[in-house]
Design an enzyme around this catalytic site. Structure first.
Site, PDB file in Angstrom:
ATOM      1  N   VAL A 128       0.862  -1.166   0.032  1.00  0.00           N
ATOM      2  CA  VAL A 128      -0.065   0.125  -0.024  1.00  0.00           C
ATOM      3  C   VAL A 128       0.882   1.386   0.089  1.00  0.00           C
ATOM      4  O   VAL A 128       1.904   1.372   0.842  1.00  0.00           O
ATOM      5  CB  VAL A 128      -1.089   0.045   1.248  1.00  0.00           C
ATOM      6  N   CYS A 129       0.508   2.319  -0.556  1.00  0.00           N
ATOM      7  CA  CYS A 129       0.977   3.487  -0.875  1.00  0.00           C
ATOM      8  C   CYS A 129       2.228   3.770  -1.305  1.00  0.00           C
ATOM      9  O   CYS A 129       2.589   3.603  -2.567  1.00  0.00           O
ATOM     10  CB  CYS A 129       1.054   4.231   0.658  1.00  0.00           C
ATOM     11  N   HIS A 130       3.365   3.620  -0.502  1.00  0.00           N
ATOM     12  CA  HIS A 130       4.788   3.632  -1.176  1.00  0.00           C
ATOM     13  C   HIS A 130       5.368   2.287  -0.950  1.00  0.00           C
ATOM     14  O   HIS A 130       6.531   1.917  -1.486  1.00  0.00           O
ATOM     15  CB  HIS A 130       5.857   4.575  -0.673  1.00  0.00           C
ATOM     16  N   GLY A 203      -2.635  -1.032  -3.004  1.00  0.00           N
ATOM     17  CA  GLY A 203      -3.883   0.108  -2.210  1.00  0.00           C
ATOM     18  C   GLY A 203      -2.746   1.589  -2.521  1.00  0.00           C
ATOM     19  O   GLY A 203      -1.568   1.518  -2.655  1.00  0.00           O
TER      20      GLY A 203
END
Length: 230
Positions: A128-130, A203
């Site tokens: 998720v994200c980075h 995500g």
């Protein structure tokens, strides 16, 4: 769950590390669903935490739960070293974000091999994200791995809006697209968005951490029902 060990940012004295809610939100989704969770990081021990993720406006209910959870805090302070982790011992792996993975997990050969081992064994990988920066190391191990993959990740727009686009070595969305992935994001920045491509779940941002974990649980449950997962 694989966590970053990197805390430095470029062109600033500001620090990064694990975005706490991106760890705690999925962690408690897994715990509450009855899973046993083990934590690892590139260097082992206690990972750095992004100070911004501990500011009041970014604190989630799971963050507060974590502060009162001595078992979870002890696990977070004593993560395994990444190169000691074997895909054979686990059902799935989850990579939280924070900017740190842009530096360490994206360039960690052990992480790239681990991701491929999970997928080759029919076991899901989520990030998720980075956290999806870890997929770059898998691409390095297997050129063409990301070509045609449908992913989500922290967007270029979001990076600009949080004011850190000048403090990172590259823009994650751009890098993943350069490697052949199709990166899909929410129409409005910072809204939750999750993509599933086979065994790969990604995500977009902090709000996507819990939903990405739920998607992983649903995938694992589906495996169990079909007899694929032990």
């Amino acid at each position: 769950m694989i966590l970053t060990s990197h805390s430095g940012m470029e062109n600033t004295d500001g620090k990064t590390g694990v975005w706490l809610g991106e760890f705690t939100d999925p962690y408690y989704e897994f715990i509450d669903a009855g899973y046993h969770v083990e934590l690892a990081s590139q260097k082992g021990g206690r990972p750095p935490v992004d100070p911004m993720s501990e500011l009041t406006e970014n604190v989630t209910g799971s963050n507060r739960r974590f502060q009162d959870d001595e078992v979870a805090k002890a696990a977070f302070s004593h993560t395994k070293v990444l190169d000691q982790v074997s895909a054979a011992e686990y059902d799935a792996v989850f990579y939280p974000g924070g900017h740190g993975p842009l530096w360490d997990l994206a360039n960690d050969n052990n992480s790239g091999i681990l991701i491929l081992d999970f997928l080759d064994s029919g076991k899901p990988v989520a990030a998720v994200c980075h956290g999806p920066a870890a997929l770059i190391s898998a691409e390095r191990q297997r050129p063409g791995f990301l070509r045609g993959k449908i992913l989500s990740a922290f967007s270029n727009t979001e990076e600009t809006l949080v004011g850190r686009s000048g403090n990172v070595p590259y823009l994650l969305q751009t890098k993943l697209e350069e490697l052949g992935a199709e990166v899909k994001t929410a129409f409005v920045p910072f809204l939750s968005h999750v993509e599933k491509d086979g065994l790969l779940i990604t995500g977009q941002n902090p709000l996507s951490a819990g939903p990405a974990a739920k998607a992983l649980i649903n995938l694992l449950t589906g495996h169990a029902e079909s007899g694929i997962e032990e």
